[in-house]
Write a protein that holds these residues in place. Structure first.
Motif, PDB file in Angstrom:
ATOM      1  N   MET A   1     -69.231 -22.444  29.508  1.00 18.49           N
ATOM      2  CA  MET A   1     -69.533 -23.292  30.642  1.00 18.49           C
ATOM      3  C   MET A   1     -68.228 -23.807  31.229  1.00 18.49           C
ATOM      4  SD  MET A   1     -71.715 -26.846  30.715  1.00 18.49           S
ATOM      5  CE  MET A   1     -73.320 -26.185  31.043  1.00 18.49           C
ATOM      6  N   ARG A   2     -68.108 -23.688  32.534  1.00 12.24           N
ATOM      7  CA  ARG A   2     -66.871 -24.080  33.227  1.00 12.24           C
ATOM      8  C   ARG A   2     -66.609 -25.583  33.135  1.00 12.24           C
ATOM      9  NH1 ARG A   2     -69.241 -20.070  36.469  1.00 12.24           N
ATOM     10  NH2 ARG A   2     -70.286 -21.667  37.656  1.00 12.24           N
ATOM     11  N   ILE A   3     -67.654 -26.386  33.118  1.00 12.57           N
ATOM     12  CA  ILE A   3     -67.475 -27.836  33.006  1.00 12.57           C
ATOM     13  C   ILE A   3     -66.740 -28.168  31.716  1.00 12.57           C
ATOM     14  CG2 ILE A   3     -68.692 -30.015  32.635  1.00 12.57           C
ATOM     15  CD1 ILE A   3     -70.852 -28.937  34.592  1.00 12.57           C
ATOM     16  N   ALA A   4     -67.148 -27.570  30.623  1.00 10.21           N
ATOM     17  CA  ALA A   4     -66.509 -27.821  29.334  1.00 10.21           C
ATOM     18  C   ALA A   4     -65.033 -27.468  29.401  1.00 10.21           C
ATOM     19  CB  ALA A   4     -67.204 -27.016  28.237  1.00 10.21           C
ATOM     20  N   SER A   5     -64.734 -26.339  29.985  1.00  8.22           N
ATOM     21  CA  SER A   5     -63.344 -25.892  30.096  1.00  8.22           C
ATOM     22  C   SER A   5     -62.517 -26.864  30.933  1.00  8.22           C
ATOM     23  CB  SER A   5     -63.297 -24.494  30.710  1.00  8.22           C
ATOM     24  OG  SER A   5     -61.978 -24.068  30.866  1.00  8.22           O
ATOM     25  N   LEU A   6     -63.075 -27.301  32.051  1.00 10.21           N
ATOM     26  CA  LEU A   6     -62.361 -28.245  32.916  1.00 10.21           C
ATOM     27  C   LEU A   6     -62.098 -29.568  32.203  1.00 10.21           C
ATOM     28  CD1 LEU A   6     -64.287 -27.533  36.237  1.00 10.21           C
ATOM     29  CD2 LEU A   6     -61.842 -27.146  35.864  1.00 10.21           C
ATOM     30  N   LEU A   7     -63.122 -30.082  31.520  1.00  7.33           N
ATOM     31  CA  LEU A   7     -62.955 -31.349  30.816  1.00  7.33           C
ATOM     32  C   LEU A   7     -61.962 -31.212  29.662  1.00  7.33           C
ATOM     33  CD1 LEU A   7     -66.647 -32.632  30.809  1.00  7.33           C
ATOM     34  CD2 LEU A   7     -64.725 -33.601  32.083  1.00  7.33           C
ATOM     35  N   ARG A   8     -62.055 -30.133  28.912  1.00 10.33           N
ATOM     36  CA  ARG A   8     -61.118 -29.919  27.803  1.00 10.33           C
ATOM     37  C   ARG A   8     -59.685 -29.816  28.306  1.00 10.33           C
ATOM     38  NH1 ARG A   8     -65.052 -25.778  24.768  1.00 10.33           N
ATOM     39  NH2 ARG A   8     -65.784 -27.169  23.114  1.00 10.33           N
ATOM     40  N   THR A   9     -59.475 -29.069  29.373  1.00  9.43           N
ATOM     41  CA  THR A   9     -58.138 -28.902  29.932  1.00  9.43           C
ATOM     42  C   THR A   9     -57.553 -30.245  30.339  1.00  9.43           C
ATOM     43  OG1 THR A   9     -58.625 -26.672  30.705  1.00  9.43           O
ATOM     44  CG2 THR A   9     -56.833 -27.831  31.828  1.00  9.43           C
ATOM     45  N   ARG A  10     -58.397 -31.110  30.860  1.00  8.25           N
ATOM     46  CA  ARG A  10     -57.940 -32.420  31.328  1.00  8.25           C
ATOM     47  C   ARG A  10     -57.917 -33.470  30.217  1.00  8.25           C
ATOM     48  NH1 ARG A  10     -60.298 -32.600  37.251  1.00  8.25           N
ATOM     49  NH2 ARG A  10     -60.215 -34.837  36.931  1.00  8.25           N
ATOM     50  N   GLY A  11     -58.523 -33.140  29.074  1.00  5.14           N
ATOM     51  CA  GLY A  11     -58.599 -34.107  27.984  1.00  5.14           C
ATOM     52  C   GLY A  11     -59.549 -35.250  28.294  1.00  5.14           C
ATOM     53  N   GLU A  12     -60.621 -34.946  29.040  1.00  8.65           N
ATOM     54  CA  GLU A  12     -61.570 -35.982  29.472  1.00  8.65           C
ATOM     55  C   GLU A  12     -62.939 -35.771  28.843  1.00  8.65           C
ATOM     56  OE1 GLU A  12     -59.565 -36.897  33.812  1.00  8.65           O
ATOM     57  OE2 GLU A  12     -61.264 -35.530  33.730  1.00  8.65           O
ATOM     58  N   LYS A  13     -63.713 -36.866  28.851  1.00 11.73           N
ATOM     59  CA  LYS A  13     -65.047 -36.852  28.254  1.00 11.73           C
ATOM     60  C   LYS A  13     -66.073 -37.386  29.238  1.00 11.73           C
ATOM     61  CE  LYS A  13     -63.329 -37.321  23.567  1.00 11.73           C
ATOM     62  NZ  LYS A  13     -63.951 -36.403  22.655  1.00 11.73           N
ATOM     63  N   VAL A  14     -67.326 -36.961  29.031  1.00 15.43           N
ATOM     64  CA  VAL A  14     -68.425 -37.359  29.897  1.00 15.43           C
ATOM     65  C   VAL A  14     -69.549 -37.982  29.070  1.00 15.43           C
ATOM     66  CG1 VAL A  14     -69.557 -35.072  29.800  1.00 15.43           C
ATOM     67  CG2 VAL A  14     -69.976 -36.588  31.760  1.00 15.43           C
ATOM     68  N   VAL A  32     -72.564 -25.799  24.405  1.00 20.58           N
ATOM     69  CA  VAL A  32     -71.195 -25.298  24.271  1.00 20.58           C
ATOM     70  C   VAL A  32     -70.672 -25.646  22.872  1.00 20.58           C
ATOM     71  CG1 VAL A  32     -68.845 -25.459  25.173  1.00 20.58           C
ATOM     72  CG2 VAL A  32     -70.799 -25.600  26.738  1.00 20.58           C
ATOM     73  N   PRO A  33     -70.237 -24.651  22.112  1.00 17.27           N
ATOM     74  CA  PRO A  33     -69.663 -24.947  20.795  1.00 17.27           C
ATOM     75  C   PRO A  33     -68.488 -25.922  20.922  1.00 17.27           C
ATOM     76  CG  PRO A  33     -70.050 -22.595  21.019  1.00 17.27           C
ATOM     77  CD  PRO A  33     -70.274 -23.203  22.374  1.00 17.27           C
ATOM     78  N   GLY A  34     -68.443 -26.896  20.026  1.00 21.04           N
ATOM     79  CA  GLY A  34     -67.366 -27.884  20.062  1.00 21.04           C
ATOM     80  C   GLY A  34     -67.542 -28.913  21.162  1.00 21.04           C
ATOM     81  N   ALA A  35     -68.786 -29.160  21.569  1.00 16.72           N
ATOM     82  CA  ALA A  35     -69.066 -30.093  22.672  1.00 16.72           C
ATOM     83  C   ALA A  35     -68.520 -31.489  22.414  1.00 16.72           C
ATOM     84  CB  ALA A  35     -70.566 -30.150  22.956  1.00 16.72           C
ATOM     85  N   LEU A  36     -68.302 -31.818  21.168  1.00 20.65           N
ATOM     86  CA  LEU A  36     -67.747 -33.134  20.845  1.00 20.65           C
ATOM     87  C   LEU A  36     -66.377 -33.343  21.491  1.00 20.65           C
ATOM     88  CD1 LEU A  36     -68.356 -35.714  19.308  1.00 20.65           C
ATOM     89  CD2 LEU A  36     -67.292 -34.692  17.297  1.00 20.65           C
TER      90      LEU A  36
END
Length: 156
Positions: A1-14, A32-36
């Motif tokens: 999922m692209r959202i997960a990738s974007l948030l991970r890249t930015r180091g942000e959480k929702v 998404v695996p590793g959603a935490l």
């Protein structure tokens, strides 16, 4: 999922406040695996009791608002973000139909999604024109996730 990738890249959480989507927004993110890495929590706001417990706002905070409105969805997104100490709050409030009426009289097939993040507040309305409950839940979920991804891309 692209959202997960974007948030991970930015180091942000929702954090997510699902309404008429019944938890499908959170469920989609949690596939998404590793959603935490990017998901801190949330809840399904399907009653006034759930709203009061999850957001902890005084009744006056909702004065003049009706559910399934952009103003209400924005309040939910702000509250879920703050209460879960997340970078982003994603909220949806709508009327799925299927024979039941919305407490505020909102038309079936109407959903409002809101995204609140660092220096960003955004909301939109999705109207399916349908009374098909499950189809509306799916459409509202897809729309909220699509809009969230658009916000993240715009700020990238």
């Amino acid at each position: 999922m692209r959202i997960a990738s974007l948030l991970r890249t930015r180091g942000e959480k929702v954090a997510v406040a699902d309404g008429a989507t019944g938890g499908l927004i959170a469920a989609a993110l949690l596939t998404v695996p590793g959603a935490l890495d990017f998901f801190v929590g949330g809840g399904v706001v399907y009653s006034f009791r759930a709203r009061d417990v999850l957001f902890g706002l005084p009744p006056e905070a909702y004065k003049g608002m009706r559910g399934a409105s952009e103003e209400y969805a924005l309040l939910q997104a702000r509250s879920i973000r703050e209460n879960f100490s997340a970078d982003w709050g994603l909220a949806e409030s709508g009327s799925v139909g299927g024979g039941s009426s919305h407490p505020t009289g909102a038309d079936a097939g109407t959903s409002c999604a809101a995204v609140v993040g660092p220096n960003w507040e955004w909301s939109t309305v999705t109207e399916t024109g349908s009374d098909e409950r499950i189809a509306n839940m799916e459409a509202f979920t897809r729309a909220a996730l699509k809009y969230f991804e658009e916000c993240l891309n715009e700020l990238a």
